[in-house]
Write an enzyme that holds these catalytic residues in place. Structure first.
Site, short mmCIF file in Angstrom:
data_model
loop_
_atom_site.label_atom_id
_atom_site.label_comp_id
_atom_site.label_asym_id
_atom_site.label_seq_id
_atom_site.Cartn_x
_atom_site.Cartn_y
_atom_site.Cartn_z
N ASP A 11 0.88 -1.16 0.00
CA ASP A 11 0.00 0.00 0.00
C ASP A 11 0.92 1.21 0.00
OD1 ASP A 11 -1.63 2.15 0.55
OD2 ASP A 11 -2.35 1.42 2.49
N LYS A 73 2.71 11.58 -3.40
CA LYS A 73 1.82 10.74 -4.22
C LYS A 73 0.85 11.61 -5.03
CE LYS A 73 -1.55 6.97 -3.59
NZ LYS A 73 -2.09 6.06 -2.56
N GLU A 150 -7.23 0.51 -4.57
CA GLU A 150 -7.28 0.46 -3.10
C GLU A 150 -8.62 -0.04 -2.55
OE1 GLU A 150 -5.95 4.39 -2.02
OE2 GLU A 150 -3.94 4.00 -2.80
N ASP A 173 -12.94 5.89 2.49
CA ASP A 173 -11.50 5.95 2.80
C ASP A 173 -11.07 7.38 3.10
OD1 ASP A 173 -8.73 5.96 2.83
OD2 ASP A 173 -8.48 4.74 1.03
P1 ADP Z 1 -2.86 7.53 3.72
O1 ADP Z 1 -3.84 6.59 3.12
O2 ADP Z 1 -3.08 8.96 3.32
O3 ADP Z 1 -1.44 7.12 3.54
P2 ADP Z 1 -3.53 6.66 6.47
O4 ADP Z 1 -4.65 5.76 6.12
O5 ADP Z 1 -2.32 6.05 7.06
O6 ADP Z 1 -3.11 7.59 5.28
O7 ADP Z 1 -4.11 7.77 7.46
C1 ADP Z 1 -3.31 8.77 7.99
C2 ADP Z 1 -4.18 9.72 8.78
O8 ADP Z 1 -4.83 9.00 9.83
C3 ADP Z 1 -3.38 10.83 9.43
O9 ADP Z 1 -3.97 12.08 9.16
C4 ADP Z 1 -3.48 10.51 10.92
O10 ADP Z 1 -3.53 11.67 11.71
C5 ADP Z 1 -4.80 9.78 10.99
N1 ADP Z 1 -4.89 8.90 12.16
C6 ADP Z 1 -4.17 7.78 12.43
N2 ADP Z 1 -4.51 7.27 13.63
C7 ADP Z 1 -5.47 8.08 14.14
C8 ADP Z 1 -6.22 8.10 15.36
N3 ADP Z 1 -6.04 7.17 16.29
N4 ADP Z 1 -7.11 9.11 15.53
C9 ADP Z 1 -7.29 10.06 14.61
N5 ADP Z 1 -6.61 10.10 13.44
C10 ADP Z 1 -5.72 9.13 13.20
MG MG Z 2 -4.59 5.02 2.09
#
Ligand code: ADP
Ligand code: MG
Length: 581
Positions: A11, A73, A150, A173
């Site tokens: 991913d 990205k 995704e 998502d």
């Molecule tokens: P991406 O798909 O953009 O790579 P992710 O799915 O990893 O991202 O999500 C990242 C986001 O999730 C960040 O903005 C982070 O602050 C938020 N995040 C992760 N854990 C938590 C949590 N426990 N509570 C609130 N927000 C969260």
């Molecule tokens: Mg993602």
């Protein structure tokens, strides 16, 4: 018997990236060198000109944002470039560095070379963005066996393809910086995307930013101005707010330490206590925006919200209770969230990788995909008495299930016209100039005669992203074929080799050194946040650690590292995050 190499599922996210693999009978995430499943998609060049990827780069970003790149990205498939230290990097190169780091983690975890991968991309990624992703894989030394959408990956992780019932479901998502909605169909064992929608600038970071702005406002400061005048204060406060946001996902309130102008956090300095209800009110308008995309996706799929039988939550930001509550009340059903929302895409990619490895992806699981964009040709329009070129005629519409083959008929516009130039485009705009050119070819041998000689244009588009266009002159049956592959616009093998070599010039820290390197960066960051009287102590600890490192004495490194870590954890919690993560 030849054994297939292990294929990993990756991913490659805007904020975080993960790698996983199929292990015996289930997908399993692979931890990185620091023991984390999530590798921040951040690349940096430190002051010595060395490359950092993941958490060390995110550490460096707090103090030296100008030496780091993140969220690249968003620029995949464009000519965007950024300067890091002495060099310029494009989005493909930066992504390849993240992939290279995941590859190395998988190799050291599995104890064998990893050369094949399934990589996921957002459903809306166009041809160029998919090609760019494949190229990033190649630069990292990975053969990309499949590009997987995704939301499809998330559905596979939940085993929707194996359910014994057909259904219509929605994947919600909310990641770090983007919001994607996909409506999917599970029909006779196949998964299809019926429609997708979203916003490329809406995600968890916006919730953090809203909190930062409010905290600054409570100090009579204006975000935009402070960001300019005291960037370190803002980057430090952003970290504090990021942590508070996560605490608020679990607790009713959280305390934020407010840094000074240089990002320092003196003991007994000002703090702000935020209640979850306040946070929810401040971010309500962000959440409200998700509804626009939800409605659009439903409209495109010609469905009402009560037709949705299942909702899957994806993306770290869906951990926020307000997001869950909103989705639940909007659909009047509990969303699925039994798997970690930031891990499901990688898990699904690993399931698909396992199927590809056993060559069963087609027989046992038909994961059909959709054309994420419209494909077509240029035509003329008659405007009054004029004939105006430059208009786009769709042949395969966006969101059509692939593989697909469609024919459209065009005709000559001038008398005695014996040839036609067929120009292929991808995009949603009415005029070709606003779409992406994919190539062109000539059809000749059209019999002389009045205008209106007919030509059939057939487009065939398959799961591997190969578009075949075939033009047939109806009167003679003569046809011309033209194939656009993902690699057509990519690099030649020689160019790839050259690009790989260029990337290898980058000096990387030996992997065992990375943890030490990160600890130093973290210590330097904390140093700036400490009250003066504590700095001396940290300085001594740092000095001892650096000395041990330079002497390369393993046991001295170990003991010095331990005391340094103990000290840092008092301020920051283990691993640079507060314990309550
Ligand atoms: P991406 O798909 O953009 O790579 P992710 O799915 O990893 O991202 O999500 C990242 C986001 O999730 C960040 O903005 C982070 O602050 C938020 N995040 C992760 N854990 C938590 C949590 N426990 N509570 C609130 N927000 C969260
Ligand atoms: Mg993602």
């Amino acid at each position: 018997m030849t054994t297939e190499p292990i294929i990993v599922g990756i991913d490659l996210g805007t904020t975080n990236s993960l790698v996983a693999r199929w292990s015996v009978d289930a997908p399993a995430l692979i931890p990185n060198v620091f023991g984390d499943m999530l590798t921040p998609s951040v690349v940096g060049i430190d002051l010595e000109g060395r490359l950092l990827v993941g958490r060390p780069a995110r550490e460096l970003q707090v103090l030296h944002p100008e030496r780091c790149a993140s969220a690249f990205k968003r620029h995949m498939g464009t000519d965007w470039k950024t300067q890091l230290g002495e060099r310029e990097f494009g989005a493909v190169e930066l992504s390849s560095l993240v992939l290279r780091s995941l590859k190395a983690d998988a190799e050291s975890h599995l104890g064998q070379p990893i050369t094949h991968a399934v990589i996921t991309v957002p459903a809306y990624f166009n041809e160029h963005q998919r090609q760019a992703t494949i190229r990033a894989g190649e630069l990292a030394g990975l053969t990309v066996r499949r590009i997987l959408n995704e939301p499809t990956a998330a559905a596979i992780a939940y085993g929707i393809h194996e359910a014994n019932q057909d259904s219509v479901f929605l994947v919600f998502d909310l990641g770090g910086g983007t919001f994607d909605v996909s409506i999917m169909d599970r029909f006779e064992g196949a998964l299809e995307i019926r429609s997708s929608s979203g916003e490329i600038f809406l995600g968890g970071e916006d919730f953090t930013r809203a909190l930062v702005a409010r905290v600054l406002q409570s100090q009579n400061l204006i975000y935009e101005r402070v960001e300019h005048e005291a960037p370190r204060m803002v980057s430090r406060l952003r970290r504090e707010c990021e942590m508070a946001k996560r605490v608020l996902a679990r607790d009713e309130q959280a305390t934020i330490r407010i840094p000074g102008k240089d990002g320092e956090l003196p003991e007994g300095g000002p703090t702000a206590t935020i209640r979850r209800t306040e946070f929810d009110t401040w971010t309500e308008s962000l959440l409200a925006r998700t509804e626009i995309s939800l409605r659009r996706a439903l409209g495109d799929a010609k469905l009402r919200r009560q037709d949705i039988q299942d909702v899957i939550l994806v993306g770290g930001a869906t951990r926020m209770p307000a997001v869950r509550a909103r989705v639940e009340s909007w659909f009047n059903r509990m969303p699925r969230c039994s798997l970690n929302p930031d891990e499901v895409v990688a898990l699904g990619a690993a399931v698909q990788a396992g199927l590809v490895a056993r060559d069963r992806s087609l027989s046992e699981l038909v994961v059909t995909d959709v054309a994420p964009f419209t494909l077509g040709v240029e035509t003329c329009h008659v405007i009054g008495r004029d004939l105006r070129p430059g208009y786009f005629m769709p042949v395969i519409n966006r969101n059509t299930t692939i593989p697909v083959s469609r024919v459209e008929r065009v005709s000559t516009v001038a008398p005695n016209q014996t040839s036609v130039r067929v120009k292929l485009y991808q995009g949603e705009a009415r005029r070709v100039q606003d779409n992406i050119p994919l190539g062109e070819f000539e059809v000749d041998g059209i019999p002389r005669g009045p205008a209106g000689q007919e030509i059939d244009i057939r487009f065939t588009y398959d799961q591997n992203g190969v578009l075949e266009a075939e033009a047939t002159v109806v009167a003679t049956g003569k046809s011309v074929r033209h194939v656009v592959t993902r690699h057509a616009k990519g690099l030649s093998p020689a160019q790839i080799e050259e690009a790989v070599r260029r990337m290898q010039d980058l000096k990387t820290h030996p992997r065992e050194e990375q943890a030490n390197r990160m600890l130093l960066l973290r210590a330097e960051r904390i140093y700036q946040e400490l009250p003066l009287e504590q700095r001396d102590l940290l300085d001594q600890l740092l000095h001892g650690f650096e000395e041990a490192l330079s002497m390369q004495d393993p046991s001295a490194i170990e003991t010095n590292r331990e005391s340094l870590e103990r000290f840092l954890n008092r301020f920051d919690g283990p691993d640079g995050e507060r314990q309550d993560f």
